[in-house]
Write an enzyme that holds these catalytic residues in place. Structure first.
Site, PDB file in Angstrom:
ATOM      1  N   ARG A   1       5.445  -6.798  -8.136  1.00  0.00           N
ATOM      2  CA  ARG A   1       5.156  -7.086  -9.546  1.00  0.00           C
ATOM      3  C   ARG A   1       5.585  -8.443 -10.057  1.00  0.00           C
ATOM      4  O   ARG A   1       5.139  -8.866 -11.115  1.00  0.00           O
ATOM      5  CB  ARG A   1       5.781  -5.989 -10.420  1.00  0.00           C
ATOM      6  CG  ARG A   1       5.013  -4.682 -10.322  1.00  0.00           C
ATOM      7  CD  ARG A   1       5.813  -3.542 -10.889  1.00  0.00           C
ATOM      8  NE  ARG A   1       6.989  -3.337 -10.071  1.00  0.00           N
ATOM      9  CZ  ARG A   1       7.835  -2.318 -10.208  1.00  0.00           C
ATOM     10  NH1 ARG A   1       7.635  -1.431 -11.164  1.00  0.00           N
ATOM     11  NH2 ARG A   1       8.877  -2.206  -9.414  1.00  0.00           N
TER      12      ARG A   1
ATOM     13  N   ASP B   1       4.422   2.254   1.309  1.00  0.00           N
ATOM     14  CA  ASP B   1       5.673   2.742   0.698  1.00  0.00           C
ATOM     15  C   ASP B   1       6.320   3.761   1.622  1.00  0.00           C
ATOM     16  O   ASP B   1       5.625   4.510   2.321  1.00  0.00           O
ATOM     17  CB  ASP B   1       5.422   3.370  -0.670  1.00  0.00           C
ATOM     18  CG  ASP B   1       6.731   3.522  -1.434  1.00  0.00           C
ATOM     19  OD1 ASP B   1       7.147   2.553  -2.096  1.00  0.00           O
ATOM     20  OD2 ASP B   1       7.373   4.587  -1.315  1.00  0.00           O
TER      21      ASP B   1
HETATM   22  O1  CP3 Z   1       6.759  -6.121  -0.189  1.00  0.00           O
HETATM   23  C1  CP3 Z   1       7.263  -5.168   0.428  1.00  0.00           C
HETATM   24  O2  CP3 Z   1       8.494  -5.067   0.633  1.00  0.00           O
HETATM   25  C2  CP3 Z   1       6.358  -4.145   1.085  1.00  0.00           C
HETATM   26  C3  CP3 Z   1       6.083  -2.954   0.383  1.00  0.00           C
HETATM   27  C4  CP3 Z   1       7.184  -1.948   0.013  1.00  0.00           C
HETATM   28  C5  CP3 Z   1       7.124  -1.178  -1.176  1.00  0.00           C
HETATM   29  N1  CP3 Z   1       8.139  -0.265  -1.145  1.00  0.00           N
HETATM   30  C6  CP3 Z   1       6.098  -1.317  -2.228  1.00  0.00           C
HETATM   31  C7  CP3 Z   1       6.347  -0.772  -3.583  1.00  0.00           C
HETATM   32  C8  CP3 Z   1       8.304  -1.518   0.735  1.00  0.00           C
HETATM   33  C9  CP3 Z   1       8.862  -2.028   2.049  1.00  0.00           C
HETATM   34  C10 CP3 Z   1       8.893  -0.451  -0.017  1.00  0.00           C
HETATM   35  C11 CP3 Z   1      10.076   0.297   0.443  1.00  0.00           C
HETATM   36  C12 CP3 Z   1      10.653   1.343  -0.425  1.00  0.00           C
HETATM   37  N2  CP3 Z   1      10.001   2.185  -1.274  1.00  0.00           N
HETATM   38  C13 CP3 Z   1      12.020   1.689  -0.441  1.00  0.00           C
HETATM   39  C14 CP3 Z   1      13.094   1.067   0.443  1.00  0.00           C
HETATM   40  C15 CP3 Z   1      13.620  -0.218  -0.099  1.00  0.00           C
HETATM   41  C16 CP3 Z   1      14.426  -0.104  -1.370  1.00  0.00           C
HETATM   42  O3  CP3 Z   1      13.903  -0.574  -2.390  1.00  0.00           O
HETATM   43  O4  CP3 Z   1      15.543   0.442  -1.315  1.00  0.00           O
HETATM   44  C17 CP3 Z   1      12.189   2.730  -1.375  1.00  0.00           C
HETATM   45  C18 CP3 Z   1      13.495   3.422  -1.723  1.00  0.00           C
HETATM   46  C19 CP3 Z   1      10.886   3.047  -1.884  1.00  0.00           C
HETATM   47  C20 CP3 Z   1      10.552   4.119  -2.849  1.00  0.00           C
HETATM   48  C21 CP3 Z   1       9.977   3.564  -4.097  1.00  0.00           C
HETATM   49  N3  CP3 Z   1       8.723   2.981  -4.193  1.00  0.00           N
HETATM   50  C22 CP3 Z   1      10.564   3.549  -5.389  1.00  0.00           C
HETATM   51  C23 CP3 Z   1      11.949   4.087  -5.718  1.00  0.00           C
HETATM   52  C24 CP3 Z   1       9.638   2.958  -6.255  1.00  0.00           C
HETATM   53  C25 CP3 Z   1       9.753   2.813  -7.749  1.00  0.00           C
HETATM   54  C26 CP3 Z   1      10.707   1.777  -8.168  1.00  0.00           C
HETATM   55  C27 CP3 Z   1      10.126   0.387  -8.040  1.00  0.00           C
HETATM   56  O5  CP3 Z   1      10.790  -0.457  -7.446  1.00  0.00           O
HETATM   57  O6  CP3 Z   1       9.032   0.197  -8.519  1.00  0.00           O
HETATM   58  C28 CP3 Z   1       8.513   2.561  -5.486  1.00  0.00           C
HETATM   59  C29 CP3 Z   1       7.285   1.868  -5.953  1.00  0.00           C
HETATM   60  C30 CP3 Z   1       6.844   0.640  -5.260  1.00  0.00           C
HETATM   61  N4  CP3 Z   1       6.861   0.467  -3.896  1.00  0.00           N
HETATM   62  C31 CP3 Z   1       6.299  -0.539  -5.854  1.00  0.00           C
HETATM   63  C32 CP3 Z   1       5.984  -1.417  -4.809  1.00  0.00           C
HETATM   64  C33 CP3 Z   1       5.352  -2.780  -4.924  1.00  0.00           C
HETATM   65  C34 CP3 Z   1       6.042  -0.719  -7.341  1.00  0.00           C
HETATM   66  C35 CP3 Z   1       4.859   0.087  -7.736  1.00  0.00           C
HETATM   67  C36 CP3 Z   1       3.868  -0.639  -8.604  1.00  0.00           C
HETATM   68  O7  CP3 Z   1       3.240  -1.626  -8.172  1.00  0.00           O
HETATM   69  O8  CP3 Z   1       3.656  -0.163  -9.720  1.00  0.00           O
END
Ligand code: CP3
Length: 347
Positions: free
Chosen positions: A31, A77
């Protein structure tokens, strides 16, 4: 290509010392990038977005075009695995939501057969592979069994992880069945990513830091070692990076006992500990504070210089200590790219 050692990121993961550290950032797609927000608007459902190869590949490539990192992390994700095994998953403004599993029903409603639902991710890998510059490594990933299990049992994010810990304490055999299913699913999923063309894989253990030592052994070290072993049997040259965020004093045992090739350092790991106790065991990756990147300016410059000075003499990949924050100005990432292109300052 797996085992293609010409890529700087793969050379550093293999322990080679390079004149400037290869770099990528956790959450480098997302984002904080206006082009990501525009792309994401085309698919309001985040899970569908992740499972649409053309969109996910474009999200993977966006930061590489802008900043030229040495590694592209596949866009997906960690919670897609939970959905594939049979749990309903959605993302709202407050983060992920799942229909929580409980210790009474156990894993009865889940099935390994569902992981074919992740096949579109392998197509994303192929699209990225074909579009990336030859020197750029493509990094696949999955959540660790423990971290994915926390979301599956809590039904989303949690403050005290009461439900998942209660299950693990009261019914370790039942909970082990869930972890076992996740070990198998994760090994198969990462194997699929490697077969489709990723160069390295990272296991995200975002909640490794909330367990006492005995439980850390059972639910973090042991499952990680088993996934690592399963991957090495089939793909001996593909590096495995482990990221046991928050593991503190247990970082060293994780690095020594899981057999991973490189360890992701969170922001709090002291550089002296990383250099003296961890880098002798594996390559290290990290660990700029994501808020220092958001803040920018002299503090960013100082932090980057001290990380490079401390870790630049061994296997080292520059990264953050956790993901890029959505409020980060993209110009600060461009500044970071400039700083990393300069020779190391040891004054
Ligand atoms: O660029 C990258 O790193 C690749 C893509 C990626 C995403 N999530 C995309 C994402 C990766 C490697 C992850 C890993 C992930 N997802 C973790 C491990 C890393 C960490 O942050 O501790 C975890 C715990 C998740 C679970 C998750 N996904 C949560 C808790 C959330 C909501 C909170 C947030 O940060 O938005 C997501 C959503 C998410 N995953 C988004 C993205 C780009 C945002 C969603 C959106 O675009 O609206």
């Amino acid at each position: 290509m797996p085992g293609d050692k010409a890529k700087p990121l793969l050379r550093a993961l293999a322990g080679e010392v390079l004149a400037r550290p290869p770099w990528w950032l956790m959450r480098q797609a997302g984002r904080y990038l206006p082009e990501y927000r525009a792309l994401r608007a085309r698919s309001p459902n985040f899970v569908e977005f992740c499972l649409t190869p053309a969109l996910a590949a474009e999200a993977t490539l966006q930061p590489i075009r802008r900043f030229g990192m040495d590694g592209a992390i596949l866009f997906a994700d960690i919670l897609l695995v939970a959905q594939a095994l049979g749990q309903r998953l959605s993302f709202g403004d407050d983060g992920p939501r799942l229909d929580a599993l409980d210790e009474h029903a156990g894993i009865a409603g889940l099935s390994l057969a569902g992981i074919v639902a992740l096949d579109p991710v392998y197509e994303t890998v192929r699209l990225c592979r074909a579009a990336l510059p030859p020197q750029t490594a493509l990094i696949g990933f999955a959540g660790s069994p423990w971290t994915v299990a926390t979301y599956m049992v809590e039904g989303g994010a949690s403050r005290d992880f009461r439900q998942v810990k209660i299950w693990a304490y009261r019914d370790p055999a039942g909970f082990a069945a869930l972890i076992e299913l996740l070990v198998e699913a994760t090994s198969a999923y990462l194997s699929g990513q490697i077969e489709a063309g990723v160069d390295a894989v990272q296991l995200f253990d975002s909640w490794a830091g909330i367990l006492p030592e005995a439980e850390f052994d059972c639910w973090v070290i042991e499952p990680t070692r088993r996934i690592r072993d399963a991957l090495k049997r089939r793909f001996p040259t593909v590096p495995v990076i482990g990221f046991p965020r928050g593991a503190g004093h247990l970082y060293e045992r994780y690095a020594a006992e899981t057999g991973i090739d490189a360890i992701g350092l969170d922001t709090m790991v002291p550089l002296s500990v990383a250099r003296e106790r961890l880098q002798s065991l594996t390559a290290v990756q990290g660990n700029l504070d994501p808020v220092a990147l958001l803040a920018g300016g002299a503090a960013l410059e100082r932090a980057v210089a001290s990380i490079r000075a401390a870790l630049g003499d061994g296997g080292f990949v520059f990264n953050l200590g956790h993901g890029v924050l959505p409020q980060t100005p993209p110009e600060h990432v461009a500044e970071l790219a400039r700083l990393l292109a300069q020779p190391v300052d040891r004054t």
